[in-house]
Scaffold this motif. Structure first.
Motif, PDB file in Angstrom:
ATOM      1  N   SER A 361      16.742 -66.016   8.135  1.00 49.32           N
ATOM      2  CA  SER A 361      17.976 -66.321   8.543  1.00 49.32           C
ATOM      3  C   SER A 361      17.849 -66.819   9.914  1.00 49.32           C
ATOM      4  O   SER A 361      19.164 -67.409  10.220  1.00 49.32           O
ATOM      5  CB  SER A 361      18.879 -65.155   8.412  1.00 49.32           C
ATOM      6  N   ASP A 362      16.891 -66.822  10.562  1.00 48.26           N
ATOM      7  CA  ASP A 362      17.119 -67.301  12.008  1.00 48.26           C
ATOM      8  C   ASP A 362      16.030 -68.542  12.055  1.00 48.26           C
ATOM      9  O   ASP A 362      16.268 -69.664  12.648  1.00 48.26           O
ATOM     10  CB  ASP A 362      16.517 -66.121  13.063  1.00 48.26           C
ATOM     11  N   ARG A 363      14.640 -68.427  11.631  1.00 46.11           N
ATOM     12  CA  ARG A 363      13.758 -69.394  11.667  1.00 46.11           C
ATOM     13  C   ARG A 363      13.389 -70.097  13.114  1.00 46.11           C
ATOM     14  O   ARG A 363      13.266 -71.274  13.152  1.00 46.11           O
ATOM     15  CB  ARG A 363      14.160 -70.753  10.605  1.00 46.11           C
ATOM     16  N   CYS A 364      13.767 -69.207  14.349  1.00 45.90           N
ATOM     17  CA  CYS A 364      13.736 -69.808  15.625  1.00 45.90           C
ATOM     18  C   CYS A 364      12.361 -69.147  16.455  1.00 45.90           C
ATOM     19  O   CYS A 364      12.014 -67.941  16.001  1.00 45.90           O
ATOM     20  CB  CYS A 364      14.734 -69.424  16.426  1.00 45.90           C
ATOM     21  N   ILE A 365      11.715 -69.912  17.110  1.00 44.52           N
ATOM     22  CA  ILE A 365      10.767 -69.361  18.087  1.00 44.52           C
ATOM     23  C   ILE A 365      11.392 -69.165  19.524  1.00 44.52           C
ATOM     24  O   ILE A 365      11.916 -70.394  19.998  1.00 44.52           O
ATOM     25  CB  ILE A 365       9.542 -70.394  18.075  1.00 44.52           C
TER      26      ILE A 365
END
Length: 472
Positions: A361-365
C-alpha cells in the motif's frame, strides 16, 4: 546451557512432498511454452523467417498520391462497367494523373544506406583542434545487466509470509534458507546442499534465519518464540534462547556478539549470546510485529520496521539493562510509510544514511538522515517489481524478470556481486547484478579490523523488501 526441541527426522507429510520435489535442486530458468501451431502443419511464414523488414521513410511519402493510386483501379473498373467516358472527361483524367504522378511509379519510398563519411572528418586526421581525436571523448558505455536469473533452484514448502525473514547469505559463502520446518544450507562455492535441522511440527515452522558475522554460527527463530544457535560446521545445536518473546520471532540481526531479535509481540531484545542471562536490553516502541531489523555499519544505531507502519532508530549508547524513564527510547520515530516497513538498508559510505521501503500500500523508498531525522528523498516505485535503481539519481537501470509471484526474501553474496531472491512461486533465483567481484586490497596486519573481509560496498533493495542498492 539448555537445549532446544528438534529432530533430524522430518514428518510424514513433509516426506511425501519432498519425495516429488527435492529442495534446492536446480531447475530450468525458463518456462516451456507449447507452440500455437501444430508441427504437422506447414508454417506459411517459414520461408520469410530469415527475411529482413523494410521500414518506409515517411518523409519521402506522398499520401495524396498513394490514395489516388490505390483507388484509381477501382474507379477504372467502375468506369468500364458504365458507358464510355466522354473525350473531355478522359482528357481531364489524364491531366490529373500527370500532375499527381509527376513521372513517379512507386507509392512507398525507401532510403538507401547513408553515404560513407569523408576521410578525415571527425576521424582524427584533420588538423582542426576541435575535431582532433585527442579532444573527442567516447561516451561511457553502460554495463550490461542480465534481466534473467543465471540459476534457479526449487524451494518447496517456502512459507509465503511477507513478515518473516527466511533467507540469508553468510560470509563463508553459504546460503541458508528455511523451507517449512527445515533449514537447508547451500554452498555457493560448489553448489552442494545439506540439511541443518528439521524441527517438530508443534514447534515450527521456522520464522527467521541469520548468519553470525563469522559465517560459521547461525541463529534460527521459531514460531513458538524460541531462538536456536547452531554451529554449521558440524550441525551442532549450541544453545536455545527461551523466554525472550511471547510469540514468533520473525526478524534477527547480529551486532558482533549481540543477537537482536524482533517478535510478533512488538518487542526488540538485545541478547548477549556469551552469557547465561542473555537478554540485556529491551526496546519498546512498536505496537505490532517487528518485521525488519538492521544494525548500522558502526554498530551504534539500530533501525527497526514493523507492521504498524512505523520506523524507529535506536542508539546503542542509550540502552541499559536497568533503564531509566528516558532510556531505551527511540532516537527517531518516522510515521511516513503507509504500509509495513520491512526493507531496511544502511549506506555503506555514509554512516547516517538509511533507506527504508514500504509494503504494497506504500511502494515507496525513503532516504533518511538518522542524525537529524530529516527525510532526504522519497521515490514512488509505482509497483512491487524486482527493479535495479541507480543511487542517488534513482534512475531505473533494469527490471529483473522470472518470478511469477511476489519476491519475499533477498540476500546478497559476500563479494557483493550476486543477489539471491526467494518468492511465493517457491523458487530461489540468483542474479548477477554487479558483475565480477573486485580484487580486495591487502589490509596491513597492524590495522586489521574484525570481519574486514566482509564486503559492504554494494547493497540492495528488492521486491517488497530492500537491502539497498536499490531494487524494489
Amino acid at each position: 546451557m539448555d537445549a532446544g526441541t528438534y529432530t533430524s527426522v522430518s514428518s510424514e507429510k513433509m516426506r511425501s512432498r519432498m519425495r516429488y520435489r527435492a529442495p534446492l535442486r536446480e531447475v530450468g530458468s525458463t518456462v516451456f511454452i507449447p507452440p500455437l501451431r501444430s508441427s504437422s502443419l506447414p508454417n506459411p511464414l517459414s520461408r520469410q523467417s530469415s527475411a529482413d523488414r523494410f521500414i518506409p521513410d515517411r518523409s519521402a511519402m506522398d499520401f495524396d498520391y498513394a490514395h489516388y493510386a490505390l483507388t484509381e483501379s477501382r474507379k477504372e473498373k467502375e468506369n468500364n462497367s458504365s458507358a464510355t467516358a466522354s473525350p473531355s472527361k478522359e482528357a481531364y483524367r489524364k491531366l490529373l494523373a500527370e500532375i499527381l504522378l509527376n513521372n513517379r511509379t512507386r507509392i512507398l519510398a525507401f532510403k538507401s544506406k547513408p553515404p560513407t563519411p569523408i576521410d578525415g572528418f571527425l576521424s582524427g586526421t584533420t588538423s582542426d583542434p576541435l575535431t582532433s581525436s585527442s579532444h573527442l571523448t567516447k561516451p561511457k558505455q553502460r554495463r550490461y545487466i542480465s534481466q534473467t536469473a543465471e540459476r534457479t533452484l526449487d524451494a518447496p514448502d517456502l512459507v509465503d509470509d511477507y513478515y518473516l525473514n527466511l533467507l540469508d547469505w553468510g560470509s563463508s559463502n553459504v546460503l541458508s534458507i528455511a523451507l517449512g520446518n527445515t533449514v537447508y544450507l547451500w554452498n555457493a562455492s560448489n553448489g552442494s546442499a545439506s540439511e541443518l535441522v528439521t524441527i517438530d511440527e508443534d514447534v515450527g515452522p521456522v520464522t527467521s534465519v541469520s548468519w553470525a558475522p563469522d559465517g560459521q554460527h547461525i541463529a534460527v527463530g521459531l514460531n513458538i518464540s524460541h531462538i536456536q544457535l547452531w554451529d554449521s560446521t558440524n550441525n551442532r545445536l549450541l544453545r536455545t534462547l527461551k523466554g525472550v518473546h511471547r510469540s514468533r520471532v520473525g526478524s534477527l540481526a547480529w551486532n558482533k556478539n549481540i543477537l537482536t531479535t524482533g517478535g510478533m509481540d512488538g518487542k526488540i531484545i538485545n541478547n548477549d549470546v556469551r552469557i547465561r542471562s542473555h537478554a540485556i536490553q529491551t526496546y519498546q516502541g512498536h505496537t505490532q510485529e517487528v518485521c525488519g531489523l538492521k544494525w548500522s555499519g558502526s554498530g551504534q544505531q539500530l533501525a527497526s520496521g514493523g507492521n504498524d507502519n512505523l520506523l524507529h532508530i535506536w542508539d546503542l549508547s542509550m540502552s541499559s539493562s536497568t533503564p531509566s524513564p528516558n532510556q531505551n527510547q527511540y532516537v527517531h520515530r518516522f510515521e511516513d510509510h503507509m504500509a509495513a516497513v520491512k526493507a531496511l538498508a544502511w549506506c555503506p559510505f555514509q554512516s547516517n544514511l538509511l533507506a527504508s521501503g514500504g509494503g504494497g500500500s506504500d511502494r515507496c523508498i525513503k532516504f533518511w538522515n538518522t542524525h537529524t531525522g530529516a527525510c532526504l528523498n522519497s521515490i514512488d516505485t509505482r509497483s512491487q517489481g524486482f527493479v535495479l535503481w541507480k543511487y542517488p539519481s534513482m534512475v531505473k537501470m533494469a527490471e529483473l524478470t522470472g518470478h511469477t509471484s511476489r519476491v519475499l526474501f533477498m540476500a546478497q553474496s559476500p563479494d557483493g556481486c550476486t543477489v539471491a531472491s526467494a518468492a511465493g512461486d517457491e523458487t530461489l533465483r540468483f542474479w548477477n547484478v554487479f558483475g565480477t567481484p573486485e580484487v580486495a586490497k591487502p589490509v596491513p596486519k597492524g590495522n586489521s579490523v574484525p570481519f574486514s573481509s566482509y564486503n559492504h560496498i554494494r547493497s540492495m533493495v528488492g521486491g517488497c523488501c530492500i537491502h539497498l542498492l536499490a531494487i524494489l
